[in-house]
Design a protein around this motif. Structure first.
Motif, mmCIF file in Angstrom:
data_model
loop_
_atom_site.group_PDB
_atom_site.id
_atom_site.type_symbol
_atom_site.label_atom_id
_atom_site.label_comp_id
_atom_site.label_asym_id
_atom_site.label_seq_id
_atom_site.Cartn_x
_atom_site.Cartn_y
_atom_site.Cartn_z
ATOM 1 N N GLY A 243 0.863 -1.170 0.000
ATOM 2 C CA GLY A 243 0.000 0.000 0.000
ATOM 3 C C GLY A 243 0.902 1.222 0.000
ATOM 4 O O GLY A 243 2.088 1.140 0.348
ATOM 5 N N PHE A 244 0.363 2.356 -0.424
ATOM 6 C CA PHE A 244 1.167 3.584 -0.456
ATOM 7 C C PHE A 244 1.529 4.025 0.962
ATOM 8 O O PHE A 244 0.767 3.816 1.909
ATOM 9 C CB PHE A 244 0.391 4.709 -1.142
ATOM 10 N N CYS A 245 2.695 4.626 1.086
ATOM 11 C CA CYS A 245 3.159 5.169 2.368
ATOM 12 C C CYS A 245 3.071 6.685 2.289
ATOM 13 O O CYS A 245 3.889 7.323 1.613
ATOM 14 C CB CYS A 245 4.590 4.721 2.651
ATOM 15 N N PHE A 246 2.092 7.263 2.942
ATOM 16 C CA PHE A 246 1.826 8.693 2.790
ATOM 17 C C PHE A 246 2.555 9.528 3.829
ATOM 18 O O PHE A 246 2.554 9.214 5.023
ATOM 19 C CB PHE A 246 0.328 8.965 2.893
ATOM 20 N N TYR A 247 3.177 10.606 3.342
ATOM 21 C CA TYR A 247 3.822 11.569 4.241
ATOM 22 C C TYR A 247 3.821 12.919 3.551
ATOM 23 O O TYR A 247 4.371 13.071 2.457
ATOM 24 C CB TYR A 247 5.251 11.158 4.564
ATOM 25 N N ASP A 248 3.200 13.909 4.166
ATOM 26 C CA ASP A 248 3.240 15.282 3.649
ATOM 27 C C ASP A 248 4.319 16.045 4.395
ATOM 28 O O ASP A 248 4.458 15.915 5.616
ATOM 29 C CB ASP A 248 1.893 15.984 3.861
ATOM 30 N N ALA A 249 5.070 16.859 3.657
ATOM 31 C CA ALA A 249 6.152 17.627 4.274
ATOM 32 C C ALA A 249 5.614 18.477 5.416
ATOM 33 O O ALA A 249 4.538 19.053 5.344
ATOM 34 C CB ALA A 249 6.838 18.507 3.241
ATOM 35 N N VAL A 250 6.407 18.576 6.475
ATOM 36 C CA VAL A 250 6.025 19.336 7.662
ATOM 37 C C VAL A 250 6.831 20.636 7.695
ATOM 38 O O VAL A 250 7.988 20.683 7.321
ATOM 39 C CB VAL A 250 6.295 18.519 8.938
ATOM 40 N N GLY A 251 6.215 21.682 8.147
ATOM 41 C CA GLY A 251 6.940 22.926 8.337
ATOM 42 C C GLY A 251 6.920 23.854 7.140
ATOM 43 O O GLY A 251 7.563 24.893 7.136
ATOM 44 N N MET A 252 6.179 23.496 6.079
ATOM 45 C CA MET A 252 6.057 24.366 4.912
ATOM 46 C C MET A 252 4.625 24.868 4.860
ATOM 47 O O MET A 252 3.697 24.086 4.809
ATOM 48 C CB MET A 252 6.415 23.603 3.632
ATOM 49 N N ARG B 288 -7.838 4.388 1.015
ATOM 50 C CA ARG B 288 -7.888 4.980 2.356
ATOM 51 C C ARG B 288 -7.988 3.914 3.440
ATOM 52 O O ARG B 288 -7.711 4.196 4.617
ATOM 53 C CB ARG B 288 -9.058 5.961 2.454
ATOM 54 N N GLU B 289 -8.366 2.707 3.060
ATOM 55 C CA GLU B 289 -8.424 1.615 4.031
ATOM 56 C C GLU B 289 -7.051 0.981 4.258
ATOM 57 O O GLU B 289 -6.876 0.208 5.201
ATOM 58 C CB GLU B 289 -9.402 0.542 3.545
ATOM 59 N N GLU B 290 -6.083 1.276 3.400
ATOM 60 C CA GLU B 290 -4.756 0.683 3.506
ATOM 61 C C GLU B 290 -3.844 1.527 4.396
ATOM 62 O O GLU B 290 -4.082 2.716 4.605
ATOM 63 C CB GLU B 290 -4.114 0.563 2.115
ATOM 64 N N ASP B 291 -2.796 0.901 4.892
ATOM 65 C CA ASP B 291 -1.771 1.607 5.675
ATOM 66 C C ASP B 291 -0.422 1.021 5.277
ATOM 67 O O ASP B 291 0.065 0.060 5.871
ATOM 68 C CB ASP B 291 -2.019 1.435 7.174
ATOM 69 N N GLY B 292 0.166 1.593 4.230
ATOM 70 C CA GLY B 292 1.408 1.050 3.682
ATOM 71 C C GLY B 292 2.552 1.020 4.673
ATOM 72 O O GLY B 292 3.310 0.047 4.721
ATOM 73 N N ALA B 293 2.695 2.074 5.467
ATOM 74 C CA ALA B 293 3.792 2.124 6.433
ATOM 75 C C ALA B 293 3.635 1.031 7.486
ATOM 76 O O ALA B 293 4.616 0.414 7.924
ATOM 77 C CB ALA B 293 3.847 3.502 7.085
#
Length: 400
Positions: free
Chosen positions: A212-221, A383-388
């Protein structure tokens, strides 16, 4: 980052070894950092490099011959030091010395890929990175896949010569072409994308898991809109959902033709548009909002359509948002991702020649409606998946 944060939450001590350019971002999340070449230039010098890497014809060669391969011996030494004392080593296709270090040290290790194209399946042929117009040969099935792999190996023979020389000098057993079969671990491979985007294939490397995809949005921008209406959220919600254009973190530096076409079309078609420009472009048109940065996970769900370059991270965010997407590929895996989106029925692949006549009218055609319905359906599944989470389960099983 997503996997490291999940591992940290589970009580492990993750270490990310990469370019020094990312030190601050990684350490800000409490993750241990170790520098590894190649060094990437600072932000104010990064644009020119990004343009060369994103060149549709020469980008792959430039990336390997000019950036990755010249530092292979230094990278090998740095990764040897960085991996000292770790329980599990995880390699990445762009870290060419990774598999060599894993084999040299005898550590348990997992290989990883971000996009389906890196798995080079003969059963599911990818779009050739530098010859996307040959995708019609997909009708040949496995034969086309075999031809692609053999042609790819022959074309990159010169590129990998320094890697093979290092392997021989270090007396490491040969396991295949380092950009094809030689990059994969016998312990397993983390395919860091959704099975709803690319179905698992029987000829994938042994023990491959589609996490599954591993989602991460940049922090601090933070987004810095230059409009009196307020921030981008209120602007988007104050009217009909706009069309959003985003070009990722590299293609954005060569995005002027896209921004200009989008502004022209927005004015002609009377459609609201948001451009995620990384500060590379501004417009005074009333129905165009230029935003330096906004998290894709927050802005895409508010869009009518999303136009983007087709990087796997951007594609994943659009899939999760459940929105119709139109992909304008620049280079590398982007044409393959565009073709998969089109076959999936959630959007389409836009050819370069179409940019001059870009049409943003919200027609609500039968095809468009089908895209919307299918996109919502796929979005719910993703959205039901959690790749990480799944990736960390694989790591823990290997760690024992």
């Amino acid at each position: 980052m997503a996997i490291a944060l999940e591992a940290k939450k589970r009580g492990h001590t993750p270490i990310i070894a990469t370019s020094a350019r990312y030190r601050e971002k990684i350490e800000a999340q409490g993750i241990e950092f170790r520098p590894v070449t190649p060094d990437l230039p600072p932000e104010d010098e990064f644009a020119q490099l990004a343009k060369q890497v994103m060149d549709g014809k020469d980008g792959p060669r430039f990336l390997f011959e000019e950036i990755l391969v010249p530092s292979i011996r230094t990278q090998y030494a740095e990764l040897l030091a960085a991996s000292e004392g770790v329980d599990v080593f995880i390699s990445h296709p762009a870290a060419l010395a990774g598999p060599l270090v894993a084999r040299k040290t005898g550590k348990k290790w997992l290989s990883s890929v971000l996009a389906p194209i890196s798995l080079w399946s003969r059963r599911d042929p990818s779009v050739p990175p530098t010859l996307p117009h040959l995708d019609w040969l997909r009708v040949l099935g496995p034969l086309w896949g075999r031809l692609q792999v053999e042609a790819g190996k022959a074309a990159t023979k010169k590129w990998i010569a320094p890697i093979e020389k290092l392997r021989e000098d270090e007396k490491i057993e040969a396991t295949g072409h380092p950009m094809f079969g030689g990059q994969f671990s016998p312990y397993g491979t983390l395919a860091l994308f959704s099975r709803h985007f690319c179905a698992p294939q029987p000829d994938w490397p042994q023990n491959t898991t589609a996490t599954g995809f591993c989602f991460y949005d940049a922090v601090g921008m933070q987004a810095k809109p230059k409009r009196e209406e307020g921030d981008w959220r209120s602007w988007m919600q104050n009217g009909e959902p706009p069309v959003v254009f985003g070009l990722g973190s590299a293609a954005v530096h060569d995005g002027a033709p896209v921004w200009e076409a989008a502004v022209k079309a927005a004015k002609r078609d009377d459609v609201r548009v948001v451009l995620l420009t990384a500060g590379t472009f501004e417009s005074s048109e009333e129905n165009v909002l230029c935003v330096p940065y906004a998290p894709y996970s927050e802005i895409f769900p508010l869009a009518r359509h999303v136009y983007h370059q087709g990087g796997v991270g951007t594609t994943a965010q659009a899939l999760r948002a459940g929105v119709r997407q139109i992909i304008m590929p620049f280079a590398h895996d982007q044409s393959d991702n565009a073709a998969r989106i089109q076959r999936l029925g959630v959007g389409r692949w836009m050819r370069p020649r179409e940019l001059a006549s870009l049409n943003l009218k919200l027609t609500r055609s039968v095809i468009e409606h089908q895209h919307f319905e299918r996109a919502r359906e796929i979005g719910e599944r993703i959205r039901e998946e959690d790749g990480a989470y799944v990736a960390c389960d694989c790591i823990e099983r290997l760690k024992g």
